[in-house]
Design a protein around this motif. Structure first.
Motif, mmCIF file in Angstrom:
data_model
loop_
_atom_site.group_PDB
_atom_site.id
_atom_site.type_symbol
_atom_site.label_atom_id
_atom_site.label_comp_id
_atom_site.label_asym_id
_atom_site.label_seq_id
_atom_site.Cartn_x
_atom_site.Cartn_y
_atom_site.Cartn_z
ATOM 1 N N THR A 24 0.519 -1.241 0.293
ATOM 2 C CA THR A 24 0.198 -0.051 -0.671
ATOM 3 C C THR A 24 0.933 1.470 -0.210
ATOM 4 N N GLN A 25 0.217 3.434 -0.474
ATOM 5 C CA GLN A 25 1.360 3.344 -0.329
ATOM 6 C C GLN A 25 1.590 3.843 1.106
ATOM 7 N N ALA A 26 1.119 3.731 2.789
ATOM 8 C CA ALA A 26 0.768 3.217 3.578
ATOM 9 C C ALA A 26 2.530 2.936 3.570
ATOM 10 N N ASP A 27 2.573 1.659 3.669
ATOM 11 C CA ASP A 27 3.859 0.621 3.041
ATOM 12 C C ASP A 27 4.570 1.943 3.102
ATOM 13 N N ALA A 28 4.398 2.615 1.699
ATOM 14 C CA ALA A 28 5.521 3.004 0.697
ATOM 15 C C ALA A 28 6.151 4.369 1.411
ATOM 16 N N LYS A 29 5.053 5.147 2.465
ATOM 17 C CA LYS A 29 5.289 6.074 3.409
ATOM 18 C C LYS A 29 6.166 5.292 4.724
ATOM 19 N N ALA A 30 5.910 4.425 5.241
ATOM 20 C CA ALA A 30 6.550 4.138 6.086
ATOM 21 C C ALA A 30 8.288 3.468 6.068
ATOM 22 N N LEU A 31 8.376 2.983 4.778
ATOM 23 C CA LEU A 31 9.063 2.865 4.006
ATOM 24 C C LEU A 31 10.778 4.031 3.774
ATOM 25 N N LEU A 32 9.564 4.878 3.479
ATOM 26 C CA LEU A 32 10.079 6.084 3.298
ATOM 27 C C LEU A 32 10.815 6.808 4.080
ATOM 28 N N GLU A 33 10.154 7.162 4.683
ATOM 29 C CA GLU A 33 10.124 7.750 6.242
ATOM 30 C C GLU A 33 11.432 7.131 7.393
ATOM 31 N N ALA A 34 12.121 4.948 7.073
ATOM 32 C CA ALA A 34 12.638 5.210 7.867
ATOM 33 C C ALA A 34 14.086 5.153 7.062
ATOM 34 N N ALA A 35 14.091 5.395 5.648
ATOM 35 C CA ALA A 35 15.399 5.494 4.917
ATOM 36 C C ALA A 35 15.741 7.019 5.927
ATOM 37 N N VAL A 36 14.526 7.505 5.769
ATOM 38 C CA VAL A 36 15.402 9.176 6.298
ATOM 39 C C VAL A 36 15.822 9.072 7.101
#
Length: 150
Positions: A24-36
């Motif tokens: 989901t887009q929420a999964d993608a956002k969580a992965l993005l935030e983890a990378a940042v």
């Protein structure tokens, strides 16, 4: 007739199971935030190395990328042939300069969403995707997380 109903029921259950596992887009956002967050805590070089290693940065068809504002790809968790390449002029399957759009979005607002048609690493097929992007703090670079539509 009974066999047809059993086949239909099995197909419906399979579709439900597949949908439940869809990224989901929420999964993608969580992965993005983890990378940042990792850039902030471990630094740019360590994060680039970590993303390029794949591992936790690949979740089904989700993956993470990092690029400089000149278009040079620093990291790609799903394709080890891309880091080091300049993708500034790259186009997706629909002819869109998606890297240029990602750079423009992160330069102007710090983050954004780019619709694109790209190769899904899980299915090996071209699919509709969204790349969520965010500027790397203190750098002329962005990190992105790509999610494919089911």
């Amino acid at each position: 007739m009974k066999k047809w109903k059993q086949t239909a029921a099995a197909a419906a259950l399979g579709l439900c199971a597949w949908s439940a596992n869809a990224d989901t887009q929420a999964d993608a956002k969580a992965l993005l935030e983890a990378a940042v967050a990792e850039v902030k805590s471990a630094g740019m070089d360590a994060t680039v190395k970590s993303i390029n290693a794949g591992g936790k940065w690949n979740k089904g068809s989700l993956y993470v990328v990092m690029a400089r504002f000149d278009g040079t790809m620093l990291a790609h968790s799903a394709n080890d042939k891309i880091p080091g390449k300049n993708m500034l002029e790259a186009k997706d399957a629909a002819g869109k300069h998606f890297v240029q759009e990602a750079i423009a979005a992160t330069k102007s607002g710090g983050d954004g969403q780019i619709a694109m048609r790209w190769g899904n690493p899980a299915t090996r097929q071209i699919g509709d995707a969204t790349m969520l992007v965010k500027r790397v703090p203190g750098q002329d670079a962005y990190v992105g997380s790509v999610v494919f539509k089911p």
